[in-house]
Design an enzyme around this catalytic site. Structure first.
Site, PDB file in Angstrom:
ATOM      1  N   LYS A 150      -7.771  -3.755  10.188  1.00 35.61           N
ATOM      2  CA  LYS A 150      -6.387  -3.435  10.566  1.00 35.61           C
ATOM      3  C   LYS A 150      -6.378  -3.109  12.055  1.00 35.61           C
ATOM      4  O   LYS A 150      -7.246  -2.362  12.524  1.00 35.61           O
ATOM      5  CB  LYS A 150      -5.920  -2.244   9.732  1.00 35.61           C
ATOM      6  CG  LYS A 150      -4.640  -1.586  10.201  1.00 35.61           C
ATOM      7  CD  LYS A 150      -4.240  -0.483   9.233  1.00 35.61           C
ATOM      8  CE  LYS A 150      -3.488   0.627   9.925  1.00 35.61           C
ATOM      9  NZ  LYS A 150      -3.001   1.649   9.002  1.00 35.61           N
ATOM     10  N   ARG A 187       0.204  10.042   2.414  1.00 38.36           N
ATOM     11  CA  ARG A 187       0.780  11.006   3.361  1.00 38.36           C
ATOM     12  C   ARG A 187       1.699  12.016   2.701  1.00 38.36           C
ATOM     13  O   ARG A 187       2.170  12.938   3.360  1.00 38.36           O
ATOM     14  CB  ARG A 187       1.589  10.256   4.438  1.00 38.36           C
ATOM     15  CG  ARG A 187       0.752   9.331   5.262  1.00 38.36           C
ATOM     16  CD  ARG A 187       1.595   8.556   6.252  1.00 38.36           C
ATOM     17  NE  ARG A 187       0.908   7.336   6.612  1.00 38.36           N
ATOM     18  CZ  ARG A 187       1.399   6.410   7.421  1.00 38.36           C
ATOM     19  NH1 ARG A 187       2.591   6.554   7.961  1.00 38.36           N
ATOM     20  NH2 ARG A 187       0.701   5.332   7.685  1.00 38.36           N
ATOM     21  N   THR A 237      -3.590   5.194   4.364  1.00 39.62           N
ATOM     22  CA  THR A 237      -3.931   6.484   4.969  1.00 39.62           C
ATOM     23  C   THR A 237      -5.129   7.118   4.245  1.00 39.62           C
ATOM     24  O   THR A 237      -5.168   8.319   3.988  1.00 39.62           O
ATOM     25  CB  THR A 237      -2.717   7.449   4.988  1.00 39.62           C
ATOM     26  OG1 THR A 237      -1.514   6.715   5.255  1.00 39.62           O
ATOM     27  CG2 THR A 237      -2.863   8.493   6.074  1.00 39.62           C
ATOM     28  N   GLU A 284       0.863  -1.187   0.000  1.00 37.35           N
ATOM     29  CA  GLU A 284       0.000   0.000   0.000  1.00 37.35           C
ATOM     30  C   GLU A 284       0.891   1.225   0.000  1.00 37.35           C
ATOM     31  O   GLU A 284       1.850   1.320   0.758  1.00 37.35           O
ATOM     32  CB  GLU A 284      -0.917   0.026   1.233  1.00 37.35           C
ATOM     33  CG  GLU A 284      -0.156  -0.045   2.553  1.00 37.35           C
ATOM     34  CD  GLU A 284      -0.928   0.450   3.766  1.00 37.35           C
ATOM     35  OE1 GLU A 284      -1.390  -0.402   4.520  1.00 37.35           O
ATOM     36  OE2 GLU A 284      -1.020   1.681   3.964  1.00 37.35           O
TER      37      GLU A 284
HETATM   38  C1  3PG Z   1       2.209   3.160   9.798  1.00 33.59           C
HETATM   39  O1  3PG Z   1       1.669   3.800  10.656  1.00 33.59           O
HETATM   40  O2  3PG Z   1       2.904   3.665   8.919  1.00 33.59           O
HETATM   41  C2  3PG Z   1       2.029   1.695   9.769  1.00 33.59           C
HETATM   42  O3  3PG Z   1       1.238   1.258  10.820  1.00 33.59           O
HETATM   43  C3  3PG Z   1       3.345   1.002   9.755  1.00 33.59           C
HETATM   44  O4  3PG Z   1       3.955   1.149  10.972  1.00 33.59           O
HETATM   45  P1  3PG Z   1       5.495   0.766  11.109  1.00 33.59           P
HETATM   46  O5  3PG Z   1       6.283   1.883  10.487  1.00 33.59           O
HETATM   47  O6  3PG Z   1       5.728   0.640  12.599  1.00 33.59           O
HETATM   48  O7  3PG Z   1       5.718  -0.536  10.388  1.00 33.59           O
END
Ligand code: 3PG
Length: 212
Positions: A130, A47, A70, A43
């Protein structure tokens, strides 16, 4: 692909890389590196300004299930579908966002943190959520506690998942798949270090295969 067929693919792959990209021109190389390492999905988060263009780029990579992360608004759902996204991931649960995804028959993984939110997801007809931010919420122990009464739901923990805990997560029957950014970090993408992305993808896919 339908929502159901995409979820079946993701259930088989079992690892969903989270990709945050500053240059959409690099997106297809990231997908190719993940694919070469044995992970055929990912994905791209919305952001960054290039996120949506990145989603469009990976949707053209043959054999790769490309999603958008996101996703927070209904308008973003529409734009991701137009860009060719095959699945959507959200930090939280929003009824209207879920309804719009269902209108398009695109798989959606809304973020949940409580039993109440899981019940809302179930009421909306979803059976995969999730679990975010997984590490901060107590990780697998919390998922086990939630899955006891809510046994028909598959969890995708995200946040703090890494090679040291992926096997423990994936070995539990409540886990549909895991998600994380460690395979394709923003820094590795920025420097064009696709070899490390492929290597980390291969290690992760090997660990996932061992956890089956
Ligand atoms: C995020 O918030 O980008 C995802 O949940 C992934 O988290 P991580 O960077 O701890 O793998």
């Amino acid at each position: 692909m339908t929502a159901t067929s995409t979820l079946a693919r993701l259930a088989d792959i079992r690892i969903i890389p989270v990709i945050t990209i500053d240059d959409a021109a690099k997106a297809s190389d990231v997908a190719a590196a993940l694919l070469a390492g044995g992970i055929a999905c990912g994905e791209i988060t919305l952001r960054t300004p290039d996120g949506l263009a990145g989603v469009a780029a990976i949707s053209d990579v043959v054999g790769f299930v490309g999603g958008a992360g996101t996703v927070i608004t209904v308008d973003q759902v529409d734009r991701c579908v137009d860009a060719g996204a095959q699945f959507l991931v959200c930090p939280g649960f929003d009824d209207e966002v879920v309804e719009r995804a269902q209108f398009h028959d695109i798989a959606i993984l809304p973020g949940v943190a409580t039993a109440t939110e899981i019940q809302r997801a179930m009421k909306a007809g979803l059976d995969v959520v999730k679990f975010f931010p997984a590490d901060r919420l107590g990780g697998l122990d919390t998922i086990k506690a939630l899955a006891a009464p809510l046994a028909d739901v598959g969890f995708v923990p995200s946040g703090g998942v890494n090679p040291t805990n992926i096997v423990e997560y994936l070995a539990h029957p409540a886990i549909f798949a895991v998600s994380g950014s460690w395979m394709a970090t923003r820094a590795a993408i920025a420097t064009g270090d696709f070899d490390s992305i492929e290597r980390l993808s291969r290690t992760a896919s090997g660990l996932a295969a061992g956890a089956k």
